[in-house]
Write an enzyme that holds these catalytic residues in place. Structure first.
Site, mmCIF file in Angstrom:
data_model
loop_
_atom_site.group_PDB
_atom_site.id
_atom_site.type_symbol
_atom_site.label_atom_id
_atom_site.label_comp_id
_atom_site.label_asym_id
_atom_site.label_seq_id
_atom_site.Cartn_x
_atom_site.Cartn_y
_atom_site.Cartn_z
ATOM 1 N N LYS A 44 49.780 46.451 32.912
ATOM 2 C CA LYS A 44 49.151 45.286 33.568
ATOM 3 C C LYS A 44 49.138 45.510 35.093
ATOM 4 O O LYS A 44 50.095 46.062 35.650
ATOM 5 C CB LYS A 44 49.982 44.040 33.199
ATOM 6 C CG LYS A 44 49.522 42.747 33.823
ATOM 7 C CD LYS A 44 48.372 42.112 33.085
ATOM 8 C CE LYS A 44 47.885 40.873 33.845
ATOM 9 N NZ LYS A 44 46.529 40.467 33.440
ATOM 10 N N ASN A 76 38.487 35.434 29.781
ATOM 11 C CA ASN A 76 39.817 35.126 30.324
ATOM 12 C C ASN A 76 39.725 34.813 31.803
ATOM 13 O O ASN A 76 38.849 35.328 32.514
ATOM 14 C CB ASN A 76 40.803 36.279 30.067
ATOM 15 C CG ASN A 76 40.705 37.366 31.127
ATOM 16 O OD1 ASN A 76 41.337 37.280 32.179
ATOM 17 N ND2 ASN A 76 39.892 38.396 30.874
ATOM 18 N N ASN A 135 42.703 48.905 40.598
ATOM 19 C CA ASN A 135 41.949 47.773 40.069
ATOM 20 C C ASN A 135 41.035 47.214 41.152
ATOM 21 O O ASN A 135 41.445 46.401 41.965
ATOM 22 C CB ASN A 135 42.920 46.714 39.534
ATOM 23 C CG ASN A 135 42.202 45.534 38.910
ATOM 24 O OD1 ASN A 135 41.019 45.327 39.158
ATOM 25 N ND2 ASN A 135 42.917 44.753 38.116
ATOM 26 N N PHE A 136 39.782 47.692 41.128
ATOM 27 C CA PHE A 136 38.745 47.199 42.049
ATOM 28 C C PHE A 136 37.798 46.282 41.272
ATOM 29 O O PHE A 136 36.619 46.186 41.591
ATOM 30 C CB PHE A 136 37.920 48.366 42.606
ATOM 31 C CG PHE A 136 38.668 49.293 43.514
ATOM 32 C CD1 PHE A 136 39.572 48.800 44.452
ATOM 33 C CD2 PHE A 136 38.459 50.668 43.455
ATOM 34 C CE1 PHE A 136 40.252 49.651 45.309
ATOM 35 C CE2 PHE A 136 39.138 51.525 44.301
ATOM 36 C CZ PHE A 136 40.041 51.020 45.227
ATOM 37 N N SER A 137 38.318 45.634 40.234
ATOM 38 C CA SER A 137 37.361 45.077 39.286
ATOM 39 C C SER A 137 37.708 43.731 38.673
ATOM 40 O O SER A 137 36.870 43.168 37.979
ATOM 41 C CB SER A 137 37.149 46.098 38.167
ATOM 42 O OG SER A 137 38.378 46.621 37.715
ATOM 43 N N CYS A 138 38.908 43.201 38.885
ATOM 44 C CA CYS A 138 39.236 41.888 38.322
ATOM 45 C C CYS A 138 38.263 40.876 38.930
ATOM 46 O O CYS A 138 38.200 40.728 40.152
ATOM 47 C CB CYS A 138 40.679 41.523 38.644
ATOM 48 S SG CYS A 138 41.111 39.910 37.995
ATOM 49 N N LYS A 176 39.005 51.794 38.732
ATOM 50 C CA LYS A 176 38.411 50.983 37.658
ATOM 51 C C LYS A 176 37.276 50.126 38.200
ATOM 52 O O LYS A 176 37.464 49.338 39.129
ATOM 53 C CB LYS A 176 39.485 50.120 36.997
ATOM 54 C CG LYS A 176 38.959 49.343 35.797
ATOM 55 C CD LYS A 176 40.088 48.764 34.984
ATOM 56 C CE LYS A 176 39.611 47.900 33.856
ATOM 57 N NZ LYS A 176 40.723 47.312 33.104
ATOM 58 N N THR A 204 35.897 43.374 32.955
ATOM 59 C CA THR A 204 35.172 42.289 32.285
ATOM 60 C C THR A 204 33.920 41.844 33.053
ATOM 61 O O THR A 204 33.804 42.052 34.254
ATOM 62 C CB THR A 204 36.107 41.090 32.115
ATOM 63 O OG1 THR A 204 36.725 40.841 33.377
ATOM 64 C CG2 THR A 204 37.167 41.356 31.078
HETATM 65 C C1 LIG Z 1 43.514 38.594 29.032
HETATM 66 C C2 LIG Z 1 43.032 39.790 29.792
HETATM 67 C C3 LIG Z 1 43.729 40.220 30.913
HETATM 68 C C4 LIG Z 1 43.300 41.335 31.633
HETATM 69 N N1 LIG Z 1 44.022 41.760 32.725
HETATM 70 C C5 LIG Z 1 43.632 42.886 33.389
HETATM 71 C C6 LIG Z 1 44.410 43.396 34.461
HETATM 72 O O1 LIG Z 1 45.455 42.876 34.820
HETATM 73 N N2 LIG Z 1 43.957 44.502 35.092
HETATM 74 C C7 LIG Z 1 42.800 45.152 34.725
HETATM 75 O O2 LIG Z 1 42.443 46.175 35.325
HETATM 76 N N3 LIG Z 1 42.064 44.686 33.688
HETATM 77 C C8 LIG Z 1 42.452 43.587 33.024
HETATM 78 N N4 LIG Z 1 41.715 43.136 31.953
HETATM 79 C C9 LIG Z 1 40.456 43.860 31.585
HETATM 80 C C10 LIG Z 1 40.670 44.862 30.447
HETATM 81 O O3 LIG Z 1 41.593 45.872 30.790
HETATM 82 C C11 LIG Z 1 39.336 45.522 30.018
HETATM 83 O O4 LIG Z 1 38.801 46.230 31.122
HETATM 84 C C12 LIG Z 1 38.297 44.522 29.531
HETATM 85 O O5 LIG Z 1 38.876 43.420 28.887
HETATM 86 C C13 LIG Z 1 37.281 45.141 28.569
HETATM 87 O O6 LIG Z 1 37.914 45.787 27.479
HETATM 88 P P1 LIG Z 1 38.252 45.070 26.061
HETATM 89 O O7 LIG Z 1 36.949 44.548 25.496
HETATM 90 O O8 LIG Z 1 38.859 46.168 25.223
HETATM 91 O O9 LIG Z 1 39.202 43.995 26.359
HETATM 92 C C14 LIG Z 1 42.136 42.030 31.216
HETATM 93 C C15 LIG Z 1 41.438 41.591 30.079
HETATM 94 C C16 LIG Z 1 41.877 40.494 29.350
HETATM 95 C C17 LIG Z 1 41.111 40.069 28.129
#
Ligand SMILES: Cc1cc2nc3c(=O)[nH]c(=O)nc-3n(C[C@H](O)[C@H](O)[C@H](O)COP(=O)(O)O)c2cc1C
Length: 366
Positions: A44, A76, A135-138, A176, A204
């Site tokens: 995470k 999320n 993480n350039f993407s949240c 990312k 996402t």
């Molecule tokens: C509940 C949740 C929390 C996430 N937290 C992070 C995070 O802390 N850092 C990050 O880089 N991506 C985070 N993501 C993104 C995921 O790592 C991933 O890039 C994205 O959900 C697409 O993949 P998936 O369809 O397999 O979930 C999160 C996704 C979800 C659903």
């Protein structure tokens, strides 16, 4: 079957990684996933000051199929980790000691400040993690502090901040990418210019999962209100596949890709690999199915490789990329194929079926 693959000098026992998020939220769950058979994990996302991170409840929303209720999309509004950095440093050390053969990648994020990024990089690197994911993407929450996708949406910032990190790292660095941008190649190439070894894609997609028609409130609803959040799960997979293929065709050969977005089984994972990903990450799939899903991933990949005669995972990476072309070329190919079919149809024994002059005209080009 040996499912290992070496990427940026790191040997992964298999290409399946937990994506950053709830599945890699502390040492206990990381250990459980390695025991279950995952090749590695991106933990995470962490930052220097966890007390600035306050999550809301509820923070998830599901989109279900009208047909059978299956979850097809997931939103999320969760932030990065709210656990103190000191705890994380200790846990990274512990996990690496207990599972030396599994790959542990630290996902980091900070404010727009060189000292902070470099301090975070140095202290995390000292724990012995195998690599970094920036993480350039949240796409939500953190952006209000100019973090996450605020950086990934601006290639100049992506390049500058990546450079701060690569200046002090001795281990591989992946950046990312956010999909909330017109051309994902731009920030990816900016990160490459600043020295990353790999690109992870995608995070996402900004979304609103729905509106409650009783209360008129958009969801997920917190005390009556919401913010747009990140969309994941199977509905995003075609978009992720498109972006991964675009990256694979554009990036330098030595830049690796970690494919992410809507992977739920070995079939989905193999698609990402055929389009250029050397490793794949799964987040929502693990949240919905549990860590044991890795068993099917390994079995499915093994069967695919033996059915198709692949001797190593590396061999299938990017195998389907040569089949992308331009629309103009598709039309040209189609015309050629039609001409070919016409040639086939024009075999000599057909001559009697038509008037000889008609047939002659048909085969004449002027
Ligand atoms: C509940 C949740 C929390 C996430 N937290 C992070 C995070 O802390 N850092 C990050 O880089 N991506 C985070 N993501 C993104 C995921 O790592 C991933 O890039 C994205 O959900 C697409 O993949 P998936 O369809 O397999 O979930 C999160 C996704 C979800 C659903």
């Amino acid at each position: 079957m040996d499912l290992s693959i070496t990427v940026n000098g790191i040997k992964f026992p298999n290409p399946f990684l937990l994506g950053s998020g709830p599945p890699g939220t502390n040492a206990r769950v990381l250990a459980k996933s390695f025991e279950a058979g995952w090749g590695g994990a991106v933990a995470k996302t962490i930052s220097l000051e966890s007390n600035k991170v306050v999550n809301v409840v509820p923070r998830y929303g599901k989109l279900r199929s009208r047909h059978d209720g299956e979850v097809i999309g997931f939103e999320n509004i969760e932030l990065i980790s709210d656990r103190p950095i000191e705890v994380w440093l200790e846990e990274f050390r512990h996990v690496k000691k207990e599972y030396p053969n599994n790959v542990l990648i630290a996902s980091i994020m900070e404010e727009y400040n060189k000292e902070r990024w470099q301090e975070l990089t140095r202290i995390v690197q000292d724990t012995g993690v195998d690599g970094f994911e920036l993480n350039f993407s949240c796409p939500h929450g953190m952006t209000e502090r100019k973090m996450g996708s605020e950086m990934g949406e601006h290639p100049d910032l992506t390049e500058e901040v990546t450079g701060w990190v690569t200046e002090v790292t001795k281990i591989p660095v992946w950046a990312k990418m956010t999909p909330n941008i017109t051309n994902i190649k731009e920030p990816a190439m900016a990160a490459v210019r600043a020295g990353v070894n790999g690109i992870s894609a995608i995070n996402t997609i900004l979304s609103v999962i729905g509106v409650n028609l009783d209360t008129l409130r958009p969801m997920p609803t917190v005390e009556g209100y919401t913010v747009p959040g990140g969309y994941s799960s199977q509905a995003v997979r075609p978009i992720a596949l498109r972006m991964v293929s675009q990256l694979a065709l554009a990036l330098p050969q030595e830049t690796s890709i970690s494919g992410i977005g809507g992977i739920e089984n070995s079939h989905d994972a193999i698609e990402f690999m055929l389009l250029g990903a050397s490793t794949v990450q799964i987040c929502t799939g693990v949240m919905l199915q549990g860590v044991k899903m890795v068993e099917e991933l390994q079995e499915g990949l093994t069967k695919f490789m033996s059915d198709k005669g692949f001797n190593s995972v590396q061999e299938l990476v990017g195998k389907s990329l040569p089949y992308f072309s331009t629309h103009m070329d598709l039309v040209k190919k189609m015309k050629e194929a039609r001409r070919h079919k016409a040639g086939e149809a024009a075999r000599d024994n057909e001559w009697a079926q038509k008037d000889i002059t008609e047939k002659t005209a048909e085969l004449t080009s002027n």
